[in-house]
Design an enzyme around this catalytic site. Structure first.
Site, mmCIF file in Angstrom:
data_model
loop_
_atom_site.group_PDB
_atom_site.id
_atom_site.type_symbol
_atom_site.label_atom_id
_atom_site.label_comp_id
_atom_site.label_asym_id
_atom_site.label_seq_id
_atom_site.Cartn_x
_atom_site.Cartn_y
_atom_site.Cartn_z
ATOM 1 N N HIS A 5 13.402 -1.418 -4.631
ATOM 2 C CA HIS A 5 12.972 -2.616 -3.899
ATOM 3 C C HIS A 5 13.607 -3.899 -4.425
ATOM 4 O O HIS A 5 13.460 -4.955 -3.801
ATOM 5 C CB HIS A 5 11.447 -2.770 -3.962
ATOM 6 C CG HIS A 5 10.694 -1.718 -3.216
ATOM 7 N ND1 HIS A 5 10.971 -1.394 -1.910
ATOM 8 C CD2 HIS A 5 9.662 -0.909 -3.600
ATOM 9 C CE1 HIS A 5 10.142 -0.428 -1.519
ATOM 10 N NE2 HIS A 5 9.345 -0.112 -2.525
ATOM 11 N N ASP B 182 11.739 8.299 -1.353
ATOM 12 C CA ASP B 182 10.483 7.648 -1.720
ATOM 13 C C ASP B 182 9.636 7.449 -0.473
ATOM 14 O O ASP B 182 10.165 7.341 0.636
ATOM 15 C CB ASP B 182 10.817 6.289 -2.361
ATOM 16 C CG ASP B 182 9.664 5.630 -3.078
ATOM 17 O OD1 ASP B 182 8.739 5.153 -2.389
ATOM 18 O OD2 ASP B 182 9.688 5.572 -4.312
ATOM 19 N N HIS C 198 8.244 4.834 0.385
ATOM 20 C CA HIS C 198 8.520 3.490 0.877
ATOM 21 C C HIS C 198 10.021 3.334 1.163
ATOM 22 O O HIS C 198 10.854 3.942 0.494
ATOM 23 C CB HIS C 198 8.116 2.437 -0.159
ATOM 24 C CG HIS C 198 6.661 2.456 -0.508
ATOM 25 N ND1 HIS C 198 6.134 3.333 -1.422
ATOM 26 C CD2 HIS C 198 5.620 1.696 -0.067
ATOM 27 C CE1 HIS C 198 4.826 3.117 -1.547
ATOM 28 N NE2 HIS C 198 4.493 2.131 -0.733
ATOM 29 N N ASP D 250 5.776 9.263 -4.344
ATOM 30 C CA ASP D 250 4.546 8.708 -3.793
ATOM 31 C C ASP D 250 4.267 9.190 -2.372
ATOM 32 O O ASP D 250 3.276 8.797 -1.763
ATOM 33 C CB ASP D 250 4.546 7.174 -3.851
ATOM 34 C CG ASP D 250 5.826 6.552 -3.340
ATOM 35 O OD1 ASP D 250 6.678 7.286 -2.802
ATOM 36 O OD2 ASP D 250 5.990 5.327 -3.485
#
Length: 396
Positions: A136, A172, A174, A261
């Site tokens: 990120h 991931d 995200h 995650d």
């Protein structure tokens, strides 16, 4: 027969200094739990595996992916933890400042940077930095628990060292927004992100229409799955898009981010994916690296907040797969490790290395179902990207 592959594994207790505090979901104990499990399985001492201590990347090395102004801002917060630099994403609830944050973040980046150098100088064919995967972080700001984007630093080092095409694969839960942004205009890097839709989850991006800059259209690829997607949906989407584009792009090195995650016990996404499915993708990345890249593969960690169960199991599988010696899903979790987790954290981890699921998915070859939300997502990505690579979105 066990196949050993020259593999660099990056670890040091100093990596535990990447620590936003006890309240924060990205707690360094997840790294410690992973390393303990890796050692219980003896992966750190397997033939061909060399454990290396990551050094903090220098400012000039961080500058491969980050602006000088941003690096100065991180240093300023590192020296004065009470400082908030909102425009740089520092001192926020997600990414709070603390004394030493620069060096701790630079060390995570240093691991992936050294991994890239190991592949360039031939001392390793594969490398794992499970403490990395800070996808990120943008060139000029922190975001989503990530300060320096180690994957971007490592990829830039590969390009600097003469690699012509790098595939960045991000699974991931995200969207890998920071890495995508850094390479938005660079046709030498294809970024593929498989994640929960940004309509339901941070960072709110990662849709099929995000394709890359004018001179790099088709090198940003996004598969934005519905909330509650499970193994069958996750794997169907992956195998309907990723191998086909890898074959067209023909990377020389794969850099992957294996945030776990997406796991059904993780509280920071709505996905329902098992460790078994996460391992299945790791196995395919290894196959793709062998087929197209002469084995060259750098694997990183990323998100993952079920700290004492899903995270260590998933990333131990990652190390084992990268080293060419996968661990069976029915294999028991070492009892000494489970006892440590019970005593230290008061939780009882799953007893086996898999989640005892029936791992199955429909291959894309059986056809497109317009009433299936997963198929609609997959087709949106294929329609947007496949023609740019000479592929038919319906049939290839």
């Amino acid at each position: 027969m066990t196949q050993t592959t020259p593999t660099a594994l990056f670890w040091s207790p100093q990596l535990l200094q990447y620590d936003f505090g006890d309240y924060h979901p990205m707690h360094p104990s997840r790294l410690d739990a992973t390393w303990r499990m890796i050692r219980e399985f003896g992966l750190d001492s397997r033939p061909g595996v060399a454990v290396q201590v990551p050094e903090a990347a220098q400012d000039s090395e961080l500058g491969l992916a980050h602006t000088a102004e941003y690096i100065r801002a991180v240093r300023a917060v590192s020296d004065d933890p009470g400082k908030e630099i909102a425009e740089c994403g520092l001192g926020t609830e997600d990414t709070p400042g603390y004394a030493g944050i620069h060096e701790a973040s630079a060390r995570l980046a240093g691991g992936t940077l050294q991994a890239a150098q190991a592949l360039l100088d031939g001392s390793a064919v594969r490398a794992v930095n499970f403490s990395g995967g800070m996808h990120h972080a943008f060139a000029d700001r922190a975001s989503g628990f990530c300060v320096y984007n180690d994957c971007a630093v490592g990829i830039h080092r590969l390009l600097e060292g003469g690699v012509s095409r790098v595939l960045y694969l991000d699974v991931d839960g995200h969207h890998g927004d920071g890495t995508q942004s850094i390479f938005w205009d660079d046709p030498r890097v294809m970024t593929i992100s498989l994640h929960e839709t940004g309509a339901a989850l941070f960072p709110g991006t990662g849709f099929a229409t995000e394709l890359g800059g004018e001179q790099a259209e088709g090198t940003a690829v996004n598969i934005a799955l519905p909330p509650m997607s499970d193994d069958a949906q996750w794997l169907r989407a992956y195998f309907a898009v990723v191998p086909q584009l890898i074959e067209q792009f023909r990377p020389e090195v794969i850099v992957s981010q294996h945030g776990c995650d997406s796991h059904f016990r993780d509280q920071l996404t709505h996905l329902r994916v098992s460790v078994d499915a996460q391992r299945e993708i790791m196995m395919d990345v290894a196959r793709q690296a062998d087929r197209w890249c002469e084995g060259r593969w750098i694997a990183t960690g990323g998100g993952g907040y079920d700290c004492y169960d899903a995270v260590p199991r998933s990333w131990t599988h990652l190390v084992a797969v990268a080293a060419g010696d996968p661990i069976g899903l029915a294999r028991p979790v070492p009892e000494a490790w489970r006892e440590h987790i019970r005593e230290a954290y008061g939780t009882d981890p799953h007893p086996s290395m898999g989640d005892d699921v029936d791992l199955w998915w429909r291959s894309w070859e059986v056809g497109f179902d317009p009433d299936d939300p997963t198929d609609r997502v997959v087709m949106a990505t294929r329609r947007a990207v496949f023609p740019l690579w000479g592929l038919d979105p319906w049939y290839d």
